[in-house]
Design a protein around this motif. Structure first.
Motif, PDB file in Angstrom:
ATOM      1  N   THR A 165       1.192   3.994  -2.881  1.00 29.05           N
ATOM      2  CA  THR A 165       0.803   5.402  -2.698  1.00 29.05           C
ATOM      3  C   THR A 165       1.729   6.219  -2.893  1.00 29.05           C
ATOM      4  O   THR A 165       1.908   7.432  -3.518  1.00 29.05           O
ATOM      5  N   PHE A 211      -7.295   4.569  -1.585  1.00 24.34           N
ATOM      6  CA  PHE A 211      -6.499   3.610  -0.884  1.00 24.34           C
ATOM      7  C   PHE A 211      -7.144   2.447  -0.334  1.00 24.34           C
ATOM      8  O   PHE A 211      -6.817   1.454  -0.211  1.00 24.34           O
ATOM      9  N   LYS A 222       0.833  -1.108  -0.066  1.00 25.34           N
ATOM     10  CA  LYS A 222      -0.108  -0.149  -0.010  1.00 25.34           C
ATOM     11  C   LYS A 222       0.880   1.154   0.026  1.00 25.34           C
ATOM     12  O   LYS A 222       0.473   2.077  -0.616  1.00 25.34           O
TER      13      LYS A 222
END
Length: 304
Positions: A261, A291, A257
């Motif tokens: 990002t 997200f 993640k």
């Protein structure tokens, strides 16, 4: 007394000379009695009657060689040639040789000349040089037939010289020169033809080898590319497998993640810097939705 004694001696020598006849090994003697044939005397000592018997002929029994003089002959193609020869003969019967003909030597030579003219007239000039043996045999056959009543056997005949006229000789020389030039041209053209054949054959072999080399090169290149793709695919599969294993570890999902990002923020910054207008998200919740979507993508990978 001395005159009478001398006469008796001469008479005795005369009687002795006419009483005994010596015949040599190389001859036979024809004996006549009262002018008529009486006997043929062979080699040795023979007794004769004086004033009654006489030696009429002495015949040579060895093989004799007679020269046939030069004479002009016309060939079948009307070419004049000068020809001479040699005849070999032998007396087989002294009686026939003495009474069958006046002079068998002269007769044999004249007959050889006549037969030779006849045989030369049957062939062309070119054949006179290559057909000597057949001409000799034909002349011997004709001479032997004619000489049989003479008690003479013709053993063989040889053409000694065949000489064309000077004009014919010059013509033949020119013809031979032309023939040599022709053969030289044929040989040269054959050599050039063989050279061209060899060159074309070499070019063909060269083309074949080049095409085979190019084919091998393409095959090797294709095999190399296939191997490269296989290795890339294998490496990619191993990388994906390792990423999946890493995500499955504790904290792996969070790392993914974070990495996504960071990449999004970097890409977004590049777009904003390159644009002439300011770009802002329409809703602040979109970041949250992004997200959450990324979390949904990584969760299945982690559960595997």
């Amino acid at each position: 007394m001395w005159t009478l004694l001398l006469a008796l001696i001469l008479l005795g020598l005369f009687i002795f000379y006419n009483t005994f006849v010596i015949v040599e090994m190389r001859e036979e003697v024809i004996l006549e009695r009262f002018g008529k044939y009486h006997d043929t005397l062979h080699p040795g000592l023979h007794f004769t009657i004086p004033l009654v018997d006489r030696v009429a002929y002495r015949q040579e029994t060895r093989e004799q060689v007679l020269d046939v003089p030069h004479q002009k002959c016309i060939t079948q193609d009307n070419i004049e040639v000068d020809v001479d020869g040699i005849v070999y003969l032998k007396v087989m019967d002294a009686y026939k040789a003495s009474y069958g003909i006046n002079d068998y030597r002269l007769a044999a030579v004249n007959l050889a000349q006549t037969t030779m003219r006849s045989e030369v007239g049957k062939i062309t000039l070119d054949d006179t040089f290559s057909e000597r043996d057949s001409m000799n045999e034909a002349i011997v056959e004709e001479l032997d037939k004619a000489s049989d009543p003479w008690g003479v056997k013709v053993m063989r005949y040889e053409l000694k010289d065949i000489q064309p006229s000077q004009d014919i000789v010059l013509t033949m020389e020119k013809q031979m020169e032309a023939e040599r030039e022709k053969r030289a041209e044929i040989t040269e053209s054959s050599g050039e033809r063989d050279a061209r054949i060899n060159v074309s054959e070499g070019n063909r072999q060269k083309s074949i080898l080049m095409s085979e080399g190019q084919r091998e090169a393409r095959v090797n290149e294709a095999e190399g590319e296939a191997r490269e793709m296989e290795l890339i695919a294998e490496a990619t599969a191993n990388g994906i497998e390792r990423i999946a294993d890493a995500i499955a570890q504790p904290g792996g999902s969070l790392a993914v993640k974070m990495r996504l990002t960071e990449q999004f923020i970097d890409r977004l910054g590049e777009i904003v810097d390159g644009a002439n207008v300011s770009v802002l998200p329409m809703e602040a919740a979109n970041l949250k939705s992004f997200f959450e979507g990324a979390s949904e993508v990584t969760n299945p990978i982690q559960n595997k």
